[in-house]
Structures are given as structure tokens and as C-alpha cells.
Write a protein that holds these residues in place. Structure first.
Motif, PDB file in Angstrom:
ATOM      1  N   LYS A 150      47.939  33.684  20.483  1.00 19.12           N
ATOM      2  CA  LYS A 150      48.802  34.847  20.470  1.00 19.12           C
ATOM      3  C   LYS A 150      47.946  36.115  20.434  1.00 19.12           C
ATOM      4  O   LYS A 150      46.992  36.217  19.650  1.00 19.12           O
ATOM      5  CB  LYS A 150      49.724  34.811  19.246  1.00 19.12           C
ATOM      6  N   LYS A 151      48.270  37.072  21.280  1.00 23.04           N
ATOM      7  CA  LYS A 151      47.450  38.284  21.390  1.00 23.04           C
ATOM      8  C   LYS A 151      47.412  39.076  20.086  1.00 23.04           C
ATOM      9  O   LYS A 151      46.419  39.755  19.798  1.00 23.04           O
ATOM     10  CB  LYS A 151      47.967  39.160  22.525  1.00 23.04           C
TER      11      LYS A 151
ATOM     12  N   ARG B 249      49.256  26.675  32.108  1.00 18.88           N
ATOM     13  CA  ARG B 249      50.668  26.904  32.441  1.00 18.88           C
ATOM     14  C   ARG B 249      51.462  25.594  32.372  1.00 18.88           C
ATOM     15  O   ARG B 249      52.611  25.562  31.964  1.00 18.88           O
ATOM     16  CB  ARG B 249      50.773  27.510  33.840  1.00 18.88           C
TER      17      ARG B 249
ATOM     18  N   SER C  18      53.753  32.731  27.540  1.00 23.18           N
ATOM     19  CA  SER C  18      53.604  33.674  28.653  1.00 23.18           C
ATOM     20  C   SER C  18      52.302  34.460  28.520  1.00 23.18           C
ATOM     21  O   SER C  18      51.779  34.666  27.415  1.00 23.18           O
ATOM     22  CB  SER C  18      54.787  34.647  28.683  1.00 23.18           C
ATOM     23  N   THR C  19      51.785  34.905  29.653  1.00 23.45           N
ATOM     24  CA  THR C  19      50.548  35.698  29.646  1.00 23.45           C
ATOM     25  C   THR C  19      50.763  37.073  29.014  1.00 23.45           C
ATOM     26  O   THR C  19      49.799  37.740  28.633  1.00 23.45           O
ATOM     27  CB  THR C  19      50.022  35.874  31.075  1.00 23.45           C
ATOM     28  N   ASN C  20      52.011  37.501  28.911  1.00 17.80           N
ATOM     29  CA  ASN C  20      52.289  38.784  28.247  1.00 17.80           C
ATOM     30  C   ASN C  20      52.059  38.694  26.741  1.00 17.80           C
ATOM     31  O   ASN C  20      51.698  39.675  26.097  1.00 17.80           O
ATOM     32  CB  ASN C  20      53.737  39.217  28.504  1.00 17.80           C
ATOM     33  N   GLU C  21      52.251  37.503  26.191  1.00 14.75           N
ATOM     34  CA  GLU C  21      52.189  37.349  24.736  1.00 14.75           C
ATOM     35  C   GLU C  21      50.959  36.577  24.278  1.00 14.75           C
ATOM     36  O   GLU C  21      50.542  36.698  23.126  1.00 14.75           O
ATOM     37  CB  GLU C  21      53.455  36.634  24.260  1.00 14.75           C
ATOM     38  N   TYR C  22      50.353  35.799  25.201  1.00 14.02           N
ATOM     39  CA  TYR C  22      49.250  34.918  24.803  1.00 14.02           C
ATOM     40  C   TYR C  22      48.018  35.131  25.675  1.00 14.02           C
ATOM     41  O   TYR C  22      48.125  35.414  26.868  1.00 14.02           O
ATOM     42  CB  TYR C  22      49.677  33.447  24.902  1.00 14.02           C
ATOM     43  N   ASN C  23      46.855  34.971  25.043  1.00 16.38           N
ATOM     44  CA  ASN C  23      45.592  34.894  25.766  1.00 16.38           C
ATOM     45  C   ASN C  23      45.351  33.445  26.181  1.00 16.38           C
ATOM     46  O   ASN C  23      45.536  32.525  25.370  1.00 16.38           O
ATOM     47  CB  ASN C  23      44.431  35.376  24.890  1.00 16.38           C
TER      48      ASN C  23
END
Length: 552
Positions: A495-496, A524, A531-536
Motif C-alpha cells: 500500500k502506497k 495483476r 490497483s496501481t493507484n493504491e498499491y506499489n
């Protein structure tokens, strides 16, 4: 003469009366005369008490306005006409108010309680409940007078004399599942459970039998007979004055947790239990000391549609559940009744502990376990079935869930289903510091488009787990998986907002993956809800580990 004041009704069931009957029989065997004081005459329980003189205090018309003061007065009207040695009370409705009146009139009293939430005025208090080695024998210290003897712990659980001998369980040809919620209660839950079990079973499978117990004060018992009429594999148990003969042929017990805890423990019978009332609540780690690991509390959803699949899973994995039961740390020897009778005669020491607690927690946990030593105080071992509840409780810690893809609390029922099915798909370990668990860590080898990848995760058991312990666990894991598959790449999502783990994994050598890489598409596939928006998206290549090892 011994007088026993207890009660029996549809809501509380027949458990209090049954344990008092076992006690009465022991007194009778030793030459005492025993009489019962009950609320009102009930035909359903007459057969249980026919061997003893019984006084009924109420009619159906006047019991609705129950009060302790009035109850004590009615009891005294009878007690004052007899030569009484002891008055024994086992009734949640009666407290110190009732006891003060009885004691003030010169009677010695013994109280059975398992709640430890109110004061008593008595000469003896008996509570067989187990609350761990540290807490059990401290109970009631400030709730009873100094003259009161405290008989605490499972050494004083009341069981029929049949449980004293070393019994060899029979080995029935079919798998027998015994269902019981006690002498009372609403049997609608059990009838719906039976329906769901039959619906999931192969109609040609005759290798099992479902045995629902119909207690004398249970409601909706007709529903059991209705569902039993549709399938001969359902065989109701009726008019049972004891479940012993059924227990010894039981492969799995399913039902409410009451006196059954001690009966099942004495016979080492695997069980899935649930709490239907506050007095059946137990700390799960305390139940584990009995070798009982599968329990659902009142705050958890007791849903027949969910319970039924779990029961069939347990049937397939019964050898594992049986092995868990056999790791009991407490010995139920069946002599609790005799100890209580001795105590009332003055020959039993206060807080008598007997020898029922076999080993300390740490000693029991280390039995038959293969530890990998990391440092003088750190070691790691494979997770075993007796970790089942600690694993879930740790996973559900808020600090762990916050950074998980599935941030919802997992129910114990769903966890049990996963544990006995999908858990074996991964290799799970627990890292301990001086034999105290610090974190769980797992890994799994998966394939995507003809390439293998390691995925894994970890979560702490305690908020005090230090950075050095986490590093030690991750380093061991990377070294260990490298030794198994030297050329396999690790992939993961973080998580970012989880700065701690992002820095930690960077420190360990993980790096971000390219959006067009094979690793990206594998992530994936394996972590579809990240999602790439929320996770590295990160990876760790074997070559990085080799460099690190060279530097070591």
C-alpha cells in the motif's frame, strides 16, 4: 440432610439440575439424605428426580412475580422443619440477597457459580470454569467472606461416575455427528442445520448419521422430527437421561458449550461448539487448554447455511481435529463430584488444584515442533493446526488489517473453513522470541505464463513487534525460498500509504516493477484487487539476494 436449591426451565435448560443430580447421587452413595427445592412441578423432568425427595415452592400462577426475598422465605418454611447439614444453591437468579437470609437463619451454604461477577455470602463456593493458569485460582477473592472455601477450576467439574474410568471409544463404521444445545433452547437452529447438511450430502452416501438430541425442555422439537422423517440418516435422540452412551460412538460433536465442555474433554471427542448465552462464553485460549480449538462466540453469526459446509469439511479433516483434541493440557479425570463432597465434609483444602493442569503453555507449545534457530532468542517454526485461533486473532489486529487488500475482519467460522481447505496452499511460519510468538509469515510458489513467482506476506502478533524482528523474519524467508528455487523472482504489492513497509522492503532489496514487464502482469493476475493507484508493485530478483549474501 442436604438440601439443593436449583431450577430448570426452557431458557436455561436442564444443565443445573443434571449436575446437581450427579452431586446428589454422590452424597447418597456416602450415606447422606438429599432433597431438592425446585420452582414448580414439571412432568418433563420428573423421571430425572424420582429417586429424591422434592419440594416445589411455587405454582405456575405465582412464580411470575419472583423475588429472592420471597424465595428465601419459602425455602425456610421447609428447611426449618428438617435437620439440615448444608444448603446448596445452583441458580443464577439467587445472589447474596437470598444467601444472607439463609445464612442469618443458621444454615451453612455452598454456592455454585461460573460468572464471578457478584458477591456471595457462603461457606463454600464452587466454580469449575477455567480462566488460565494465572487467573483461575484468584477468582472470587474479593467476592466471598474470609470463612469461605473456594473450589475453583476443572478439578471440580461435576460429571457422572461413568467418566471416571478409562473408556475406550468405539470405532463405528459410520461417521456419527451428535448435535446438542442442552436440555432446553430452541431447536429451530438444529433443524435448519440438519436440512442444510442433508442438502449438501450425496443422497447415496450412507456412511454418516446425524444424531440431534431433543432435550426435555427444548422448544420446536417437532421440527427435528419433521426433517428426520425425510431422511433415515437423521436419528433423533430422545428421553436420554445421559449422553454418555451416545458420546462414546460420536465422531464429531456440534452444539452449545456448557457441561459438554468437560464431558467431551474427558472422552477426547472432537467438537465444533458455539455460545448461545453469556454463561457459555469463554476466552478461546482457555478452551484450547482442553484441546478444544473450534468455538464460535455469541457475537459471531451462528448461521446454519454457513455451519453446514464447515461441518462437512471437518468430517474430511477429522484426523486433524482429533489430533488437536489430544494436545489437551488439562486432565478431566471425572472425580470432581467426589472432591466437592469431601470439601463439604471438611476434608478438602481451599483452592484445591489437584493435578489436572499438565504442563505450562510454553512447554506444551514446544512439544513435537521443529524450530529453526535464528539468534539466541529468535526462532521460527512451521504453523500447525493448534495455531488456528492465534493466527486469525493476529490477522484481525487493526494495525494489520489497515494495510491489507482485504481490510475487513474475518469471522472465525470463515477462517475455520479456509484453514482446513485453502490454508495448505501456502507455507506458513511463526517467528517467536523466547517462545513468545511475534509474527506470522507465509509464502507460496505460483506460475503465470510458464514462469514461477514467489508471493507471500506477514503480519504481527503483537503491537510491540520490533523492526529488527521483522527484518530477521524477511531475511530468513528470502534466504529460505532462494534455497528452494534459486532463480525464482519475488513479487508483491505494498500500500502506497504504508511508509513503514515500503521503506522496509526497499531496505531488503525490493524494487518497483516496469508497467510493461512480465512481473507487472503476474502481479495483476495474483493480486487482482490491488490497483496501481493504491498499491506499489514491487519485485525482488534472486541476483539481488546473491549480492546481499556476498556482502554478508
Amino acid at each position: 440432610m442436604i438440601f439443593i436449591r436449583t431450577s430448570v426451565n426452557s431458557s436455561n435448560g436442564i444443565g443445573h439440575l443434571m449436575r446437581m443430580l450427579h452431586l446428589a447421587k454422590e452424597f447418597s452413595n456416602q450415606g447422606h439424605v438429599v432433597s431438592f427445592l425446585l420452582d414448580e412441578h414439571q412432568l418433563q423432568v420428573t423421571k430425572h428426580i424420582e429417586d429424591f425427595n422434592t419440594f416445589y415452592l411455587y405454582s405456575l400462577s405465582d412464580i411470575s412475580n419472583f423475588s429472592e426475598t420471597e424465595d428465601a422465605r419459602r425455602c425456610l418454611e421447609i428447611l426449618d422443619t428438617e435437620s439440615v447439614d448444608h444448603v446448596i444453591v445452583d441458580d443464577y437468579r439467587l445472589s447474596r440477597c437470598w444467601e444472607d437470609i439463609i445464612v442469618a437463619n443458621g444454615y451453612k451454604t455452598a454456592v455454585f457459580d461460573d460468572m464471578c461477577d457478584r458477591p456471595h455470602n457462603c461457606d463454600l463456593i464452587i466454580d469449575p470454569k477455567w480462566c488460565g493458569a494465572q487467573s483461575t485460582f484468584k477468582r472470587y477473592q474479593d467476592l466471598v467472606p474470609s470463612r469461605c472455601k473456594r473450589l475453583l477450576g476443572p478439578s471440580f467439574c461435576i460429571l457422572d461416575a461413568q467418566y471416571r474410568s478409562e473408556n475406550v471409544l468405539s470405532n463405528p463404521q459410520q461417521f456419527n455427528i451428535l448435535f446438542s444445545i442442552g436440555g432446553g433452547g430452541d431447536l429451530s437452529l438444529i433443524s435448519k442445520l440438519l436440512e442444510n447438511l442433508i442438502a449438501l450430502a450425496d443422497e447415496n452416501d450412507r456412511s454418516f448419521c446425524l444424531l440431534p438430541v431433543i432435550g426435555p425442555l427444548a422448544t420446536n422439537s417437532q421440527k427435528i422430527f419433521e426433517v428426520a422423517s425425510t431422511d433415515s440418516r437423521i436419528q433423533p435422540v430422545t428421553n436420554a437421561t445421559s449422553l454418555y452412551s451416545h458420546y462414546i460412538n460420536t465422531s464429531l460433536f456440534v452444539g452449545a458449550l456448557g457441561t459438554s465442555l468437560y464431558e467431551l474433554s474427558a472422552l477426547f471427542i472432537p467438537a465444533l461448539t458455539f455460545s448461545l448465552s453469556p454463561n457459555q462464553e469463554n476466552v478461546i485460549s482457555d478452551l484450547e487448554d482442553f484441546g478444544h480449538y473450534l468455538h464460535l462466540s455469541t457475537h459471531e453469526e451462528i448461521c446454519p447455511e454457513l455451519l453446514a459446509p464447515l461441518i462437512w469439511i471437518l468430517r474430511e479433516q477429522i484426523h486433524r481435529v482429533q489430533k488437536m483434541r489430544e494436545r489437551s493440557r488439562i486432565n478431566i479425570d471425572g472425580y470432581g463430584t467426589e472432591r466437592i463432597v469431601e470439601a463439604l465434609g471438611g476434608s478438602c483444602n481451599d483452592e484445591h488444584k489437584s493435578n489436572m493442569f499438565q504442563t505450562s503453555n510454553s512447554e506444551s507449545r514446544s512439544l513435537d515442533l521443529d524450530y529453526i534457530k535464528l539468534t539466541d532468542d529468535l526462532s521460527i517454526r512451521k504453523v500447525i493446526d493448534t495455531d488456528i485461533n492465534h493466527y486469525l486473532d493476529s490477522r484481525n489486529l487493526e494495525q494489520n488489517m489497515t494495510n491489507m487488500i482485504n481490510a475487513s475482519t474475518i469471522s472465525r467460522l470463515e477462517h475455520y473453513k479456509w484453514w482446513f481447505t485453502s490454508c495448505n496452499d501456502r507455507d506458513s511460519y511463526v517467528l517467536e522470541k523466547n517462545q513468545v510468538p511475534q509474527l506470522f509469515i507465509w509464502h507460496q510458489l505460483l506460475s503465470y505464463c510458464d514462469r514461477s513467482y514467489w508471493i507471500g506476506g506477514w503480519f504481527v502478533c503483537t503491537t510491540e513487534c520490533s523492526f529488527n524482528i521483522v527484518v530477521a523474519a524477511l531475511k530468513w524467508q528470502l534466504d529460505f525460498t532462494h534455497s528452494l528455487n534459486p532463480d525464482t523472482t519475488w513479487i508483491a504489492v505494498i500500500k502506497k500509504t504504508n511508509n513503514y513497509v515500503n521503506l522496509l522492503n526497499k531496505y531488503m532489496g525490493f524494487e518497483n516493477v516496469n508497467g510493461t514487464s512480465h512481473e507487472f502482469h503476474a502481479i495483476r493476475q495474483f493480486f487482482e484487487f490491488a490497483s496501481t493507484n493504491e498499491y506499489n508493485y514491487v519485485k525482488f530478483s534472486p541476483s539481488t539476494l546473491k549480492v546481499t549474501n556476498n556482502e554478508d
